[in-house]
Design a protein around this motif. Sequence first.
Motif, PDB file in Angstrom:
ATOM      1  N   CYS A 194       0.837  -1.218   0.000  1.00 17.84           N
ATOM      2  CA  CYS A 194       0.000   0.000   0.000  1.00 17.84           C
ATOM      3  C   CYS A 194       0.861   1.253   0.000  1.00 17.84           C
ATOM      4  O   CYS A 194       0.641   2.168  -0.799  1.00 17.84           O
ATOM      5  N   GLU A 195       1.851   1.309   0.899  1.00 20.18           N
ATOM      6  CA  GLU A 195       2.696   2.510   0.982  1.00 20.18           C
ATOM      7  C   GLU A 195       3.561   2.657  -0.269  1.00 20.18           C
ATOM      8  O   GLU A 195       3.760   3.773  -0.750  1.00 20.18           O
ATOM      9  N   ALA A 196       4.037   1.542  -0.813  1.00 22.28           N
ATOM     10  CA  ALA A 196       4.864   1.609  -2.019  1.00 22.28           C
ATOM     11  C   ALA A 196       4.060   2.159  -3.189  1.00 22.28           C
ATOM     12  O   ALA A 196       4.516   3.061  -3.920  1.00 22.28           O
ATOM     13  N   GLY A 197       2.857   1.623  -3.388  1.00 22.74           N
ATOM     14  CA  GLY A 197       2.017   2.066  -4.494  1.00 22.74           C
ATOM     15  C   GLY A 197       1.605   3.522  -4.376  1.00 22.74           C
ATOM     16  O   GLY A 197       1.643   4.277  -5.358  1.00 22.74           O
ATOM     17  N   LEU A 198       1.220   3.922  -3.168  1.00 21.40           N
ATOM     18  CA  LEU A 198       0.791   5.310  -2.965  1.00 21.40           C
ATOM     19  C   LEU A 198       1.956   6.287  -3.150  1.00 21.40           C
ATOM     20  O   LEU A 198       1.785   7.353  -3.739  1.00 21.40           O
ATOM     21  N   ALA A 199       3.136   5.922  -2.661  1.00 21.01           N
ATOM     22  CA  ALA A 199       4.294   6.821  -2.810  1.00 21.01           C
ATOM     23  C   ALA A 199       4.630   7.030  -4.275  1.00 21.01           C
ATOM     24  O   ALA A 199       4.845   8.166  -4.724  1.00 21.01           O
ATOM     25  N   ALA A 200       4.661   5.930  -5.045  1.00 20.01           N
ATOM     26  CA  ALA A 200       4.980   6.053  -6.468  1.00 20.01           C
ATOM     27  C   ALA A 200       3.938   6.885  -7.198  1.00 20.01           C
ATOM     28  O   ALA A 200       4.259   7.753  -8.018  1.00 20.01           O
ATOM     29  N   SER A 201       2.677   6.647  -6.890  1.00 20.67           N
ATOM     30  CA  SER A 201       1.600   7.395  -7.536  1.00 20.67           C
ATOM     31  C   SER A 201       1.642   8.872  -7.166  1.00 20.67           C
ATOM     32  O   SER A 201       1.454   9.746  -8.024  1.00 20.67           O
ATOM     33  N   ARG A 202       1.889   9.152  -5.899  1.00 21.90           N
ATOM     34  CA  ARG A 202       1.913  10.548  -5.445  1.00 21.90           C
ATOM     35  C   ARG A 202       3.113  11.308  -5.992  1.00 21.90           C
ATOM     36  O   ARG A 202       3.124  12.545  -5.981  1.00 21.90           O
ATOM     37  N   GLY A 207       8.052  -0.222   2.445  1.00 19.33           N
ATOM     38  CA  GLY A 207       7.252   0.027   1.252  1.00 19.33           C
ATOM     39  C   GLY A 207       7.352   1.468   0.794  1.00 19.33           C
ATOM     40  O   GLY A 207       7.496   1.752  -0.403  1.00 19.33           O
ATOM     41  N   LEU A 208       7.280   2.377   1.750  1.00 24.71           N
ATOM     42  CA  LEU A 208       7.384   3.799   1.431  1.00 24.71           C
ATOM     43  C   LEU A 208       8.725   4.109   0.757  1.00 24.71           C
ATOM     44  O   LEU A 208       8.771   4.778  -0.288  1.00 24.71           O
ATOM     45  N   ILE A 209       9.817   3.601   1.330  1.00 23.65           N
ATOM     46  CA  ILE A 209      11.147   3.877   0.774  1.00 23.65           C
ATOM     47  C   ILE A 209      11.311   3.232  -0.596  1.00 23.65           C
ATOM     48  O   ILE A 209      11.879   3.832  -1.527  1.00 23.65           O
ATOM     49  N   ALA A 210      10.817   2.010  -0.764  1.00 26.36           N
ATOM     50  CA  ALA A 210      10.908   1.343  -2.069  1.00 26.36           C
ATOM     51  C   ALA A 210      10.109   2.104  -3.122  1.00 26.36           C
ATOM     52  O   ALA A 210      10.576   2.303  -4.254  1.00 26.36           O
ATOM     53  N   GLY A 211       8.896   2.533  -2.764  1.00 27.67           N
ATOM     54  CA  GLY A 211       8.057   3.280  -3.701  1.00 27.67           C
ATOM     55  C   GLY A 211       8.678   4.604  -4.100  1.00 27.67           C
ATOM     56  O   GLY A 211       8.666   4.991  -5.282  1.00 27.67           O
ATOM     57  N   ILE A 212       9.241   5.310  -3.122  1.00 33.67           N
ATOM     58  CA  ILE A 212       9.901   6.587  -3.401  1.00 33.67           C
ATOM     59  C   ILE A 212      11.070   6.380  -4.366  1.00 33.67           C
ATOM     60  O   ILE A 212      11.212   7.078  -5.373  1.00 33.67           O
ATOM     61  N   ASN A 213      11.913   5.397  -4.059  1.00 34.37           N
ATOM     62  CA  ASN A 213      13.117   5.216  -4.868  1.00 34.37           C
ATOM     63  C   ASN A 213      12.829   4.677  -6.252  1.00 34.37           C
ATOM     64  O   ASN A 213      13.519   5.037  -7.222  1.00 34.37           O
ATOM     65  N   ALA A 214      11.820   3.828  -6.377  1.00 35.54           N
ATOM     66  CA  ALA A 214      11.437   3.359  -7.710  1.00 35.54           C
ATOM     67  C   ALA A 214      11.009   4.549  -8.572  1.00 35.54           C
ATOM     68  O   ALA A 214      11.404   4.676  -9.739  1.00 35.54           O
ATOM     69  N   ALA A 215      10.219   5.433  -7.970  1.00 30.76           N
ATOM     70  CA  ALA A 215       9.737   6.600  -8.703  1.00 30.76           C
ATOM     71  C   ALA A 215      10.866   7.552  -9.060  1.00 30.76           C
ATOM     72  O   ALA A 215      10.961   8.046 -10.203  1.00 30.76           O
ATOM     73  N   LEU A 216      11.743   7.831  -8.100  1.00 29.17           N
ATOM     74  CA  LEU A 216      12.848   8.768  -8.358  1.00 29.17           C
ATOM     75  C   LEU A 216      13.784   8.237  -9.425  1.00 29.17           C
ATOM     76  O   LEU A 216      14.303   9.002 -10.247  1.00 29.17           O
TER      77      LEU A 216
END
Length: 628
Positions: free
Chosen positions: A22-30, A387-396
Amino acid sequence: MENKYKAGSYDVVVVGAGHAGCEAGLAASRLGLKTLILTTSMESIADMPCNPNIGGTGKGHIVREIDAMGGQMALNIDKTFIQSRMLNTSKGPAVHSLRVQADKRLYHEEMKKTLEKEVDLFEQEVDKINYEDGKIVSCETVEGAIFETKALIIATGTYLNGKILIGDYEKVSGPHGLSAATYLSDSLEELGFKLRRFKTGTPARVDRKSLHLEKTEIQKGDDEVIPFSFLNEGRDFSDRHQENCYLTYTRPETKQIIMDNLDRSPIYGGHIKGVGPRYCPSIEDKMVRFPDRDIHQVFIEPEGLTTDEMYVQGVSSSLPQEVQFDFYKTIIGLEDVKIMRPAYAIEYDMIDTRNLYRTLESKDYEGLYFAGQINGSSGYEEAAGQGLIAGINAALKIKGEDPFILDRSDGYIGVLIDDLVTEGTEEPYRMMTSRCEYRLTMRQDNADQRLTERAYKIGLVSEERYQKMVDKRTAIDKEIERLKTVMLTPKEETNKKLKELGTTPLNNGMSLHDLLKRPELDYEMLEVFDPERPKLPKFQQIQAQTEIKYEGYIKKQMADIDKFKKLEGKKLRKNIDYFKIPGLKKESAEKLNDIQPESIGQASRISGVSPADINVLLIRLKTGELDG
């Protein structure tokens, strides 16, 4: 599968919809990327298959850090909590930790609503990961759907090759009887990942109507609710109904039944191969590990406002059902208990996290990230932080921007990830305050001041949230400085009031700032000497007080952090052959080759690498041989 088809193209695909997913998906989307979350079941979204709560010692810090960086967990639990308690209030502020009971069904529903607004969701099991030239290009599902992607985040929780065990009974399954992910492990092994089996467990759920709660000790929530989200600071929650929890105990008869049937436990009968959590043992483990103890604490916790199911905290088990029916009835207040769901153990696959960077990206496959229990951690909070850190870094990475890395001095999430990628783990990893060297500066009350600006700079935090943090920090700093200017002199009236407050009188003049450093005094007490003080919210008063009382210790810790940062700043390049560096012990070179640390600081935390080895690396770094 023969009938494969292209089902869509996404910037980021997340496999798994638990707390990490959930946190990974939301971070990437945001962060502006087209994001898909794949799940074996929509019912698994933000599910709480074990304890019905968020937070606790160490874990509460992680939730605050997730919130400070624009994550969702804190906001979601603030919507859905049914009891709130601040733990460790008799100890120092570094270990104060918020723990709240959740309405499990409502928590799931509210998170699902959030996801539906911000990401695409698809219910299907992933069975294959595809790559080209070392880069992830797509994933496939068991029903033939192919999703092209630039980054893939694996957040499978306990579903990956999950197996439930109750006595001799075994079932391929995820938690709550939901479908396990049975094929993805093969794909990961084909990619070269070495998988291990870990285990966790959960206690029985029992019918509230069958309990004699009058025999237990009531555990009420706090009168003044402190929210998890910084966006809710200062909000009045007094109208929120809070449910009671209950404290009770096992009896010597409980121990006798369990010990008489120990050979029927799959843990001790040899059926379970996975390693279980040290800090959350089954009731069988407790009886074996602590043979001199005849009784153990048990907490009875509600699972929600619309159900009579109660969670029996502290009594997880994998014993046969008929044995469970016997020993649960020996617990005080459970003499006539009706079990609604039996306790069980669950085994699952996890990877060796030493193969990951601190961004949680694979060292071998570009664009492949891992988060949560597949990384060997335990707990909803630890999973969500990763999840948050993975989502952020995938997006960046997709956006071509610098990675977002938290180190050990930045936050509990930084400690968690550094421990996992530097040392790995031999058992399910649980966050505790004792793991953090700089915990006095990494309190839960200042997580926003540590992390919100960093998340704001990458676009994950809104202007409103950032400004709220700035205004709070400004108000606290202003009040600390003001207290330095308010002076007391040793007048008779002043000293009389001080004696009434239980502290020694003054012999010389003293500022309220310095007076507040006395352990027996607090900010509220000093109002009698400070009638014109500004009306600060309670949370700002407490933080100002903490920073004043622990000023000397905080300054010392900040100096230690400066030294730590210098070593972290000494970067090492990738793919160094440490066997070719003269002066390193063979054991050290082997470990350095396996982990390939990103900095001298990380190298110094590898078990077996000595200070002498670090000196060798520092000398070679000066010559430019190891520059990152």
